[in-house]
Design a protein around this motif. Structure first.
Motif, PDB file in Angstrom:
ATOM      1  N   SER A   1       0.668  -1.050  -0.038  1.00  0.00           N
ATOM      2  CA  SER A   1      -0.041   0.179  -0.108  1.00  0.00           C
ATOM      3  C   SER A   1       0.771   1.314  -0.078  1.00  0.00           C
ATOM      4  CB  SER A   1      -0.961   0.174   1.180  1.00  0.00           C
ATOM      5  OG  SER A   1      -1.824   1.072   1.372  1.00  0.00           O
TER       6      SER A   1
ATOM      7  N   GLN B   1       1.093   4.172  -2.918  1.00  0.00           N
ATOM      8  CA  GLN B   1       0.726   5.548  -2.487  1.00  0.00           C
ATOM      9  C   GLN B   1       1.868   6.496  -3.030  1.00  0.00           C
ATOM     10  OE1 GLN B   1       0.579   4.843   1.704  1.00  0.00           O
ATOM     11  NE2 GLN B   1      -1.729   5.534   1.773  1.00  0.00           N
TER      12      GLN B   1
ATOM     13  N   SER C   1      -0.786   9.262  -4.019  1.00  0.00           N
ATOM     14  CA  SER C   1      -2.136   8.960  -3.516  1.00  0.00           C
ATOM     15  C   SER C   1      -2.276   8.897  -1.764  1.00  0.00           C
ATOM     16  CB  SER C   1      -2.956   8.127  -4.125  1.00  0.00           C
ATOM     17  OG  SER C   1      -4.055   7.704  -3.299  1.00  0.00           O
ATOM     18  N   GLN C   2      -3.123   9.363  -1.060  1.00  0.00           N
ATOM     19  CA  GLN C   2      -3.094   8.939   0.348  1.00  0.00           C
ATOM     20  C   GLN C   2      -4.058   8.039   0.598  1.00  0.00           C
ATOM     21  OE1 GLN C   2      -1.547  10.706   2.650  1.00  0.00           O
ATOM     22  NE2 GLN C   2      -0.793  11.676   0.919  1.00  0.00           N
ATOM     23  N   HIS C   3      -4.515   6.933  -0.343  1.00  0.00           N
ATOM     24  CA  HIS C   3      -5.388   5.986  -0.381  1.00  0.00           C
ATOM     25  C   HIS C   3      -4.646   4.680   0.300  1.00  0.00           C
ATOM     26  CE1 HIS C   3      -8.872   3.524  -1.226  1.00  0.00           C
ATOM     27  NE2 HIS C   3      -8.054   2.390  -1.613  1.00  0.00           N
ATOM     28  N   SER C   4      -4.926   4.210   1.448  1.00  0.00           N
ATOM     29  CA  SER C   4      -4.061   3.072   1.865  1.00  0.00           C
ATOM     30  C   SER C   4      -4.863   1.847   2.105  1.00  0.00           C
ATOM     31  CB  SER C   4      -3.534   3.638   3.392  1.00  0.00           C
ATOM     32  OG  SER C   4      -4.659   3.896   4.124  1.00  0.00           O
ATOM     33  N   THR C   5      -6.219   1.819   1.969  1.00  0.00           N
ATOM     34  CA  THR C   5      -7.185   0.619   2.046  1.00  0.00           C
ATOM     35  C   THR C   5      -7.077  -0.146   0.810  1.00  0.00           C
ATOM     36  OG1 THR C   5      -9.066   1.889   1.447  1.00  0.00           O
ATOM     37  CG2 THR C   5      -8.621   1.904   3.964  1.00  0.00           C
TER      38      THR C   5
ATOM     39  N   PHE D   1      -7.010  -1.146  -3.854  1.00  0.00           N
ATOM     40  CA  PHE D   1      -6.297  -0.008  -4.454  1.00  0.00           C
ATOM     41  C   PHE D   1      -6.358  -0.145  -5.978  1.00  0.00           C
ATOM     42  CE2 PHE D   1      -3.102   2.685  -6.264  1.00  0.00           C
ATOM     43  CZ  PHE D   1      -2.736   3.689  -5.269  1.00  0.00           C
TER      44      PHE D   1
ATOM     45  N   GLY E   1      -9.228   4.752  -7.456  1.00  0.00           N
ATOM     46  CA  GLY E   1      -9.668   4.803  -6.040  1.00  0.00           C
ATOM     47  C   GLY E   1      -9.876   3.312  -5.275  1.00  0.00           C
ATOM     48  N   GLY E   2     -10.737   3.281  -4.467  1.00  0.00           N
ATOM     49  CA  GLY E   2     -11.075   2.031  -3.694  1.00  0.00           C
ATOM     50  C   GLY E   2     -12.230   1.531  -4.433  1.00  0.00           C
TER      51      GLY E   2
ATOM     52  N   ASP F   1     -15.212   3.863  -5.733  1.00  0.00           N
ATOM     53  CA  ASP F   1     -14.871   4.800  -6.980  1.00  0.00           C
ATOM     54  C   ASP F   1     -14.977   3.759  -8.166  1.00  0.00           C
ATOM     55  OD1 ASP F   1     -14.076   7.164  -5.216  1.00  0.00           O
ATOM     56  OD2 ASP F   1     -12.431   5.635  -4.729  1.00  0.00           O
TER      57      ASP F   1
END
Length: 115
Positions: A65, A69, A74-78, A81, A95-96, A99
């Motif tokens: 992750s 990032q 990106s700040q998306h960590s879940t 991805f 996105g996740g 999205d």
């Protein structure tokens, strides 16, 4: 939107050029599993869509992750991805799962769970 409105949508609006999506996440994540299932349905309906899936055990996900990032700024960590692009130099963060589901509904007129 009523059923008639959805059925009367213009099929020409659905992309026909090759599209590539990449889904990465950890195996036990329900959102990752749902994204993969939706991607399977997408590729079954649209031969021009390719999906690459990379699954990890949860213990590996934190490091992967962080790499994603950094790569996509990106700040998306879940998990999951999701990113798109057939050319490695032109890939973009989607996105996740939420999205991705929104994109499938809007672009491909697919009925998928939103959560």
């Amino acid at each position: 939107m009523g059923l008639f409105n959805w059925l009367s949508g213009n099929a020409d609006d659905i992309p026909t050029k090759t599209q590539c999506y990449h889904i990465e996440g950890f195996l036990s994540c329900v959102h990752f599993q749902t994204a993969v299932e939706a991607a399977d349905r997408l590729t079954a309906k649209h031969a021009n869509v390719k999906v690459d899936v990379n699954a990890y055990v949860k213990e590996q996900w934190k490091e992967r992750s962080r790499e994603l990032q950094e790569e996509f700024k990106s700040q998306h960590s879940t998990s999951p991805f999701i990113y798109e692009g057939c050319n490695i130099n032109e890939q973009a963060f989607v996105g996740g799962y939420s999205d991705f589901a929104k994109r499938l509904k809007e672009v491909y007129k697919m009925n998928v769970p939103m959560d």
